[in-house]
Structure formats: structure tokens, C-alpha cells
Design an enzyme around this catalytic site. Structure first.
Site: not given
Ligand code: NAP
Length: 277
Positions: A56, A113
């Protein structure tokens, strides 16, 4: 029963407590200065769980905003995720880089993730070592389907504390949630409000919202809480952040819940990890 508030927490399978709702830090802004400003506003509203990830590019901003807030570090629940670096021989190095970027010496949760084929079991073993070193209070997974959990569970010494998946009324992942809950793995919802206003005009959600004097977004997030799922909505607008937090003064009835559940068509908005076994 204890009255829930925005500050309430719940206990994970390793006894660590996590806020009932978090703040998603993906795509909130391109530049660091704006990211820090948005995070400062989220902290002002009262958010304490921040869901960032290496991909991110917001870990630095999370660290700065928390430090600048002057609020003790231990009042926050900082979570980050490892993605394309998760090959087992680079996991620890990559974890340490995350800590450095955030300027912290421990993290509340470190997450795989994505179940990268051929790697996630070794990566999990590295996360277990990190946990044992005391630098990650929880270790967790994201996007793990039942298939991945079935592969991981016999090979792990520490059961993941949470599994973060897409969860909203049109993608409820019922079997996956039930499977995880039976193993004591708490569920967390990404894309909880459907991203890009997808549910804004939905008839059922608007009708339920009108009954309670609440917006579609508040109904969606309250529905998560009542399904025992931790939502991590994202917003770059402080009014929206405050509205999303204001969901602890009403309760959806069982009829409301059933009506919203009837929207489920198992249609996910995000990539399907089953395509990459
Ligand atoms: N683990 C994974 O693979 C994964 C994948 C996707 C996402 N995530 C996590 O989940 C978080 C949230 O998911 P998401 O980014 O997909 O989307 P989302 O939270 O479902 O939706 C975000 C959108 O909703 C708008 N919004 C928020 N509150 C609103 C309100 N009260 N009224 C009107 N609009 C509102 C935001 O616009 P404004 O900025 O204008 O408020 C933004 O455009 C991410 O930030 C990330 O942390 C994880």
C-alpha cells in the site's frame, strides 16, 4: 451484555485484544503528506486499528501519524502485511524493513497478504519465528480460502489470529467464515462497504437504513459487527470516517440481518485466490 462502543475490543485466540473496527490504509492518497493528514484525522475520530501493507506504500505515514499524535503507542493496534517479498528466505528481512519504515520496534499484527503458491507454509514458519522473538504480538493470514487453511493448519504451531477476506452482503463467504470460526480464527472484512459507492442505491440497505435513521454505510458496518467480523473501511474524508464510526447506538434486528443476508450472490470484487492454488 456489555454495551459495545467504538472503543470496544475483542479477544483473539492468543488473548491479544483487537478493536472491533479498523481503518483501511490502502489507496487513501498518493503522497506522504496527504496520507499523514488523513491518518491524523482518523486518529482524531478515534480509530486505533490501522490496516496497512507493504504494497500500500502507507507504512511510513502510519508510523509518522501515530508518533505525531502523542497518544501512547500501546493504545494502537498496528497491522501490516507482506506480499511479493514473502518468499521464506526474505520474510524476516522484509518484516524488519516494515518496522523500520514505521519507526516501531514491535507490531501488533503481521499478516501473510496472499497465499503465494509453494511458499505460504514456509513463510508462515518464518512468521512463527518472528512472533516468538516478541516483535509481532499476532501473526495472521489474508485471502486464505478453506483449501489454504487446510494445508496450513497441520503444518503450523501457531494458529493464525485472524483471516482478512473480502466480506460484504454480495460476498459473504459463509463456509469459509464458519471454517475459520471453528478453528478460533477471527474474521476481518476488507472491501466492507463495497468500494466506489457500489451499495449506495441498494434498495434493501436504504430501507433498513431508513428504519434506523442511519446511512447505507453505517448499516453495512453494523452488519459486519453483528456477524462478528471486524471491518476495515477506508476513507479519505473525515466526515465519512466519523459517520462510519457512529454505529454503536443502534442494533439491526434479526429481520434486518436476514434481509441483508439475502443479498448474497457470492460475487467478489477482488482477485480470487482459488485461481492460484
Ligand atoms: N487483504 C487484502 O487483500 C485487501 C484487499 C482490498 C482491501 N483491503 C483493505 O480493506 C480496506 C478497505 O477496502 P476497500 O479499499 O476495498 O474499500 P471500502 O472500504 O469498501 O470502500 C472505500 C470507499 O468507500 C468510500 N466511503 C467510505 N465511507 C463512506 C461513507 N460514509 N460515505 C460515502 N462513501 C464512503 C470511500 O470514499 P471516501 O474516501 O470519499 O470516503 C472509498 O471510495 C483497504 O483500505 C485495505 O486496508 C485488503
Amino acid at each position: 451484555m456489555e454495551k459495545l462502543t467504538f472503543q470496544s475490543t475483542k479477544r483473539l485466540n492468543n488473548k491479544v485484544r483487537i478493536p472491533l473496527m479498523g481503518f483501511g490504509v490502502a489507496e487513501i492518497a498518493e503522497d506522504l503528506k496527504t496520507q499523514v493528514r488523513i491518518l491524523r484525522e482518523a486518529i482524531e475520530v478515534g480509530y486505533r486499528l490501522f490496516d496497512t501493507a507493504q504494497i500500500y506504500r502507507s507504512e511510513r505515514a502510519v508510523g509518522i501519524a501515530i508518533k505525531e499524535s502523542g497518544i501512547p503507542r500501546e493504545e494502537f493496534f498496528i497491522s501490516s502485511k507482506i506480499f511479493d517479498e514473502q518468499k521464506y528466505d526474505r520474510t524476516t528481512e522484509s518484516f524488519e524493513e516494515s518496522l523500520r519504515k514505521m519507526g516501531i520496534d514491535y507490531i501488533d499484527r503481521f499478516v501473510l497478504h496472499w497465499p503465494l503458491p509453494g511458499h505460504y507454509i514456509q513463510s508462515w514458519k518464518e512468521l512463527e519465528k518472528i512472533h516468538r522473538s516478541g516483535r509481532a504480538r499476532c501473526i495472521s493470514v489474508s485471502n486464505f480460502e478453506i483449501w489454504h487453511m487446510r494445508n496450513l493448519l497441520p503444518n503450523c504451531e501457531i494458529i493464525p489470529a485472524t483471516n482478512q477476506i473480502e466480506f460484504n452482503p454480495t460476498y459473504m463467504a459463509n463456509e469459509q467464515r464458519e471454517f475459520c470460526e471453528n478453528w478460533g480464527v477471527a474474521m476481518e472484512a476488507y472491501t466492507p462497504i463495497g468500494r466506489y459507492g457500489r451499495f449506495a442505491d441498494n434498495e434493501i440497505l436504504n430501507r433498513v437504513g431508513e428504519r434506523h435513521g442511519k446511512s447505507v454505510y453505517q448499516v453495512l458496518l453494523r452488519w459486519d459487527i453483528q456477524h462478528n467480523v471486524i471491518p476495515v473501511p477506508r476513507s479519505s474524508n473525515q466526515k465519512h470516517m466519523a459517520q462510519n464510526a457512529d454505529i454503536f447506538d443502534f442494533e439491526l434486528t434479526s429481520e434486518d440481518m436476514a434481509e441483508i443476508d439475502s443479498m448474497n450472490i457470492d460475487d467478489r470484487r477482488n482477485a480470487n485466490p482459488y485461481n492460484q492454488l
